[in-house]
Every structure is written in C-alpha cells, then in structure tokens.
Design an enzyme around this catalytic site. Structure first.
Site, PDB file in Angstrom:
ATOM      1  N   SER A 114       4.071  -2.385  -5.663  1.00  0.00           N
ATOM      2  CA  SER A 114       5.303  -1.766  -3.913  1.00  0.00           C
ATOM      3  C   SER A 114       4.108  -0.828  -3.453  1.00  0.00           C
ATOM      4  O   SER A 114       3.851  -0.322  -2.535  1.00  0.00           O
ATOM      5  CB  SER A 114       4.800  -0.396  -5.488  1.00  0.00           C
ATOM      6  OG  SER A 114       3.886   0.187  -6.012  1.00  0.00           O
ATOM      7  N   CYS A 115       3.215  -1.614  -3.847  1.00  0.00           N
ATOM      8  CA  CYS A 115       1.017  -1.344  -2.392  1.00  0.00           C
ATOM      9  C   CYS A 115       0.753  -2.720  -2.337  1.00  0.00           C
ATOM     10  O   CYS A 115       0.144  -3.317  -3.290  1.00  0.00           O
ATOM     11  CB  CYS A 115      -0.251  -0.332  -3.160  1.00  0.00           C
ATOM     12  SG  CYS A 115      -1.224   0.164  -2.212  1.00  0.00           S
ATOM     13  N   GLY A 116       0.743  -3.089  -1.136  1.00  0.00           N
ATOM     14  CA  GLY A 116      -0.575  -4.335  -0.929  1.00  0.00           C
ATOM     15  C   GLY A 116      -1.722  -4.535  -0.480  1.00  0.00           C
ATOM     16  O   GLY A 116      -1.945  -5.185  -0.946  1.00  0.00           O
ATOM     17  N   CYS A 118      -3.361  -1.853  -2.344  1.00  0.00           N
ATOM     18  CA  CYS A 118      -4.659  -1.085  -3.576  1.00  0.00           C
ATOM     19  C   CYS A 118      -5.324  -2.445  -4.569  1.00  0.00           C
ATOM     20  O   CYS A 118      -5.512  -3.803  -4.181  1.00  0.00           O
ATOM     21  CB  CYS A 118      -3.234  -1.126  -5.113  1.00  0.00           C
ATOM     22  SG  CYS A 118      -1.375   0.289  -4.344  1.00  0.00           S
TER      23      CYS A 118
END
Length: 285
Positions: A114-116, A118
């Site tokens: 969901s988070c590129g 992090c």
C-alpha cells in the site's frame, strides 16, 4: 513463477442464507530486488511481470534512465524446503559504467503493497532528481478522451474480473490507445511494472503519454511518473496535497476524481485545453 491468484473456501451469508463457495483471491508474495547481487529492497507484490517491476523500481529511484543501463535481469535461488524455486528474488545487473544505487536508497524493512515509500532510509532521498523534464512536453489531449480512459482500462483488467482485488495502471497514447496495462495488489507496483515495461522496450522517456491509475494519486505515483518522463497522470480517486505540489513543481498534468464525464484538473490544465476556460487557481495555503 508464483501464481497470480489462489482459491479459498469461504462462508458466505446473504439475507440469512449460509453457503460455502470457493472464492478467488489475488496473490500477494514478497519480492526481493537485488542490484549486482546486493539486496536493495523487499516489496510485497502480486507475482507476474517481476522483471518489469524491478526495472521500473530502479527508474523510480533514479538508478537507471534507459534500457541500455540494464545488462540483464534474472531470478535467483529462493527455494523452499522442497528445493522448488519460489521466484521471489530477482537480481538486476547494471551495465558497465552505471553507478550502483546510493546506500541511502537501501530500505531497512519491507515496502508494503500500500505504500511505495515506507522504509526510506532518508527523507531527502524521496525527492529524486529526474533525468527528464516533463514541463515542456507538448502533449495535448481532449477532456472527453481522458474521460473514456477508465472504461478502457477496466475492460482490459483480466485478473480484476476474477478477484475484484487489484489495482491497475495503464499507459495510453495521446490518441487514447492502451499501450501497456499492469495489475498488482499495490498501486505503486502496478506503475513500476508499466515503467519497467517501457524501459525494457526502449520507450523511456515516455513523452506524449497519459498514465492512468485505478486508485488515488499519491506523492510516490507522481514521482514515478516524473521520473519516467510521463507528462500527464490521471487517477480515479483523490490526490494528496504533496502530490499536487510535486506535480506543479515539475510541470506534470495531474487529474483526479476521474469518474464518467467529471474530473478535477489540479495542475497542467493547458494540456487539456482548459487553461483559458478556468478561473485562476488559489494560492497554496
């Protein structure tokens, strides 16, 4: 190669009636990306188009800019206890003379689906300097054509039809031709797969194109578009404030809430022929 989907029996309740059908789920597995044999990051992704994913990730991080910067990509040993290759480790070999990634890019923990961004070792490394300028790209596209793109993307999503659980990224020409479609459990992975396909096809920088994403337009997606030389990014959902700032700073056309005939054009309205028809945008607060 890993499976794109898997099947699980579920208990379904509809209006008080209980059944036990078999449901099709999108697969999610880790992929370790190495460069010249050294581990760089691990991302959670849907198996498939892994070489595109690795190549696109390196474009997004500013490690490579052209296809000739990559000498090769291969799967590495990542076997189970039974000796079966899991196809969850890829190694990108850079061409001679291409500098290895800066150590500041190494991620100390998993990049989630969901988070590129992090796990960035340094916040300063996020604003990577792009090799291509999109501000002067002469792309022009009619709003009516932009409005048609989500339906064209959705019609080509084969895995989504079976699972209902995938994001998609589609690259379109100025005439609305779908050049490349990639699906993944992660928004950023889908975009990296498109960019990687373009790099390996010798198409980067992606001048004169429109990138459409099925979810929201976050900072990292705008960054990926800029790094690949894409002049226009459209999303079916909302952008973040930082995404709009980055798009404006780099001359990228950013469209959000693209649903039917309606859309919000946050930056670069001139490419849609709207600059003279819309009131001046308010200053940043």
């Amino acid at each position: 190669m890993g499976r794109v989907t898997s099947r699980r029996r579920v208990v379904r309740v509809v209006d008080g009636t209980v059944t036990e059908p078999v449901d099709t789920l999108v697969a999610e597995e880790p992929l370790e990306i190495r460069v010249n044999g050294r581990a760089l990051t691990i991302t959670m992704r849907t198996p498939g188009d892994d070489f595109d994913l690795a190549a696109g990730f390196l474009v997004s991080e500013g490690v490579v800019q052209r296809g000739e910067h990559v000498a090769g990509i291969r799967y590495c040993a990542g076997a189970t206890d039974d000796g079966v290759n899991t196809y969850n480790v890829v190694d990108v070999v850079l061409a001679a003379g291409v500098p290895a990634p800066d150590p500041s890019l190494e991620r100390n923990f998993y990049t989630t689906s969901s988070c590129g961004l992090c796990g960035k070792a340094s916040l300063d490394a996020v604003r990577t300097t792009a090799a291509w300028s999109v501000a002067q790209d002469p792309l022009r596209v009619e709003p009516d054509l932009i409005a048609e793109l989500p339906d064209r993307l959705r019609a080509a999503q084969r895995v989504f039809d079976r699972t209902g659980g995938l994001h998609a990224a589609g690259l379109f020409s100025a005439a609305g031709e779908l050049l490349c479609l990639r699906e993944d459990v992660g928004r950023h992975n889908a975009v990296d797969k498109v960019v990687g396909w373009a790099l390996r096809s010798g198409r980067v920088p992606l001048r004169g194109t429109v990138l459409l994403v099925s979810g929201r337009a976050s900072f990292e997606l705008v960054q990926k578009a800029v790094m690949a030389g894409v002049p226009a990014l459209a999303a079916v959902s909302a952008p973040s404030s930082l995404a709009v700032d980055l798009a404006e700073d780099n001359g990228l056309t950013l469209v959000g809430f693209l649903r039917g005939a309606s859309m919000n054009v946050y930056t670069g309205a001139h490419r849609l022929g709207l600059a003279d028809r819309a009131p001046a945008a308010p200053a940043r607060s």
